[in-house]
Design a protein around this motif. Sequence first.
Motif, PDB file in Angstrom:
ATOM      1  N   ALA A 190      -8.289 -27.583 -76.466  1.00  0.00           N
ATOM      2  CA  ALA A 190      -8.904 -28.908 -76.309  1.00  0.00           C
ATOM      3  C   ALA A 190      -7.834 -29.998 -76.380  1.00  0.00           C
ATOM      4  CB  ALA A 190      -9.960 -29.127 -77.380  1.00  0.00           C
ATOM      5  N   GLU A 191      -6.865 -29.828 -77.271  1.00  0.00           N
ATOM      6  CA  GLU A 191      -5.789 -30.817 -77.384  1.00  0.00           C
ATOM      7  C   GLU A 191      -4.942 -30.848 -76.112  1.00  0.00           C
ATOM      8  OE1 GLU A 191      -1.943 -31.699 -80.254  1.00  0.00           O
ATOM      9  OE2 GLU A 191      -3.580 -30.448 -81.005  1.00  0.00           O
ATOM     10  N   ILE A 192      -4.633 -29.678 -75.560  1.00  0.00           N
ATOM     11  CA  ILE A 192      -3.870 -29.617 -74.308  1.00  0.00           C
ATOM     12  C   ILE A 192      -4.649 -30.287 -73.182  1.00  0.00           C
ATOM     13  CG2 ILE A 192      -2.992 -28.027 -72.538  1.00  0.00           C
ATOM     14  CD1 ILE A 192      -2.345 -26.084 -74.885  1.00  0.00           C
ATOM     15  N   ARG A 193      -5.942 -30.014 -73.119  1.00  0.00           N
ATOM     16  CA  ARG A 193      -6.786 -30.624 -72.090  1.00  0.00           C
ATOM     17  C   ARG A 193      -6.769 -32.142 -72.205  1.00  0.00           C
ATOM     18  NH1 ARG A 193     -12.392 -29.839 -73.674  1.00  0.00           N
ATOM     19  NH2 ARG A 193     -11.838 -31.643 -74.897  1.00  0.00           N
ATOM     20  N   ASP A 194      -6.890 -32.649 -73.422  1.00  0.00           N
ATOM     21  CA  ASP A 194      -6.906 -34.101 -73.625  1.00  0.00           C
ATOM     22  C   ASP A 194      -5.560 -34.726 -73.254  1.00  0.00           C
ATOM     23  OD1 ASP A 194      -9.481 -33.766 -74.511  1.00  0.00           O
ATOM     24  OD2 ASP A 194      -8.965 -33.902 -76.646  1.00  0.00           O
ATOM     25  N   LEU A 195      -4.466 -34.059 -73.614  1.00  0.00           N
ATOM     26  CA  LEU A 195      -3.139 -34.580 -73.257  1.00  0.00           C
ATOM     27  C   LEU A 195      -2.934 -34.591 -71.745  1.00  0.00           C
ATOM     28  CD1 LEU A 195      -0.931 -32.911 -76.027  1.00  0.00           C
ATOM     29  CD2 LEU A 195      -1.475 -35.341 -75.785  1.00  0.00           C
ATOM     30  N   MET A 196      -3.413 -33.552 -71.079  1.00  0.00           N
ATOM     31  CA  MET A 196      -3.286 -33.514 -69.621  1.00  0.00           C
ATOM     32  C   MET A 196      -4.123 -34.610 -68.983  1.00  0.00           C
ATOM     33  SD  MET A 196      -3.159 -29.429 -68.865  1.00  0.00           S
ATOM     34  CE  MET A 196      -3.047 -29.640 -67.110  1.00  0.00           C
ATOM     35  N   GLN A 238      -4.876 -37.489 -70.353  1.00  0.00           N
ATOM     36  CA  GLN A 238      -4.169 -38.740 -70.613  1.00  0.00           C
ATOM     37  C   GLN A 238      -3.012 -38.921 -69.644  1.00  0.00           C
ATOM     38  OE1 GLN A 238      -2.825 -38.611 -74.651  1.00  0.00           O
ATOM     39  NE2 GLN A 238      -4.398 -40.051 -75.349  1.00  0.00           N
ATOM     40  N   GLY A 239      -2.280 -37.852 -69.389  1.00  0.00           N
ATOM     41  CA  GLY A 239      -1.150 -37.917 -68.471  1.00  0.00           C
ATOM     42  C   GLY A 239      -1.594 -38.259 -67.061  1.00  0.00           C
ATOM     43  N   ASN A 240      -2.727 -37.759 -66.630  1.00  0.00           N
ATOM     44  CA  ASN A 240      -3.244 -38.058 -65.288  1.00  0.00           C
ATOM     45  C   ASN A 240      -3.698 -39.511 -65.190  1.00  0.00           C
ATOM     46  OD1 ASN A 240      -2.738 -35.526 -64.291  1.00  0.00           O
ATOM     47  ND2 ASN A 240      -4.794 -34.757 -64.733  1.00  0.00           N
ATOM     48  N   GLN A 241      -4.223 -40.060 -66.252  1.00  0.00           N
ATOM     49  CA  GLN A 241      -4.703 -41.448 -66.226  1.00  0.00           C
ATOM     50  C   GLN A 241      -3.541 -42.438 -66.237  1.00  0.00           C
ATOM     51  OE1 GLN A 241      -7.322 -41.851 -69.542  1.00  0.00           O
ATOM     52  NE2 GLN A 241      -8.991 -40.717 -68.568  1.00  0.00           N
ATOM     53  N   GLN A 242      -2.401 -42.048 -66.825  1.00  0.00           N
ATOM     54  CA  GLN A 242      -1.265 -42.967 -66.907  1.00  0.00           C
ATOM     55  C   GLN A 242      -0.502 -43.082 -65.598  1.00  0.00           C
ATOM     56  OE1 GLN A 242       1.068 -41.577 -70.186  1.00  0.00           O
ATOM     57  NE2 GLN A 242      -0.344 -42.388 -71.723  1.00  0.00           N
TER      58      GLN A 242
END
Length: 146
Positions: free
Chosen positions: A119-125, A127-131
């Motif tokens: 879940a943490e990896i999914r959230d970080l990915m 976030q990276g796509n939104q930036q």
Amino acid sequence: MFKGFRDFILRGNVIELATAVIIGGAFTAIVTAISDKIINPLIAAVGSPDMGGLGFRIRPEVEATFVDFGAVITAAINFLIVAAVVYFVIVMPMNKVNELRKRGVAEDEVPPTAEELLAEIRDLMAQGNQQQVPDQRVDGDDTPRR
């Protein structure tokens, strides 16, 4: 190799194990005496006078065919006595000592589960796509601009 062996010996577990084996052997002699002199005669009293114990003969003329339920009951009682003494004299006090030792020591962090890590990896990915800034193209120009 010898250093590891020395550490193993000096750790204390070997001494505790040796002590437990010695005490267990001595205690087994006590339990066997109780079984042979007290429990076995009581169980044999339940059997018929011509059998010599609680059981029966498969072939009356062959003494080796005696099925002795009394011996099985005695072995089960011996096991229960030894298990109870080991639990109440060795295991329970050791658990109490370990519990007292752990009271003063801060508990280690519990490692995250695989689901939490995913879940943490999914959230970080996400976030990276939104930036990332979306491509802006000028009409008629195929070159991406940022």
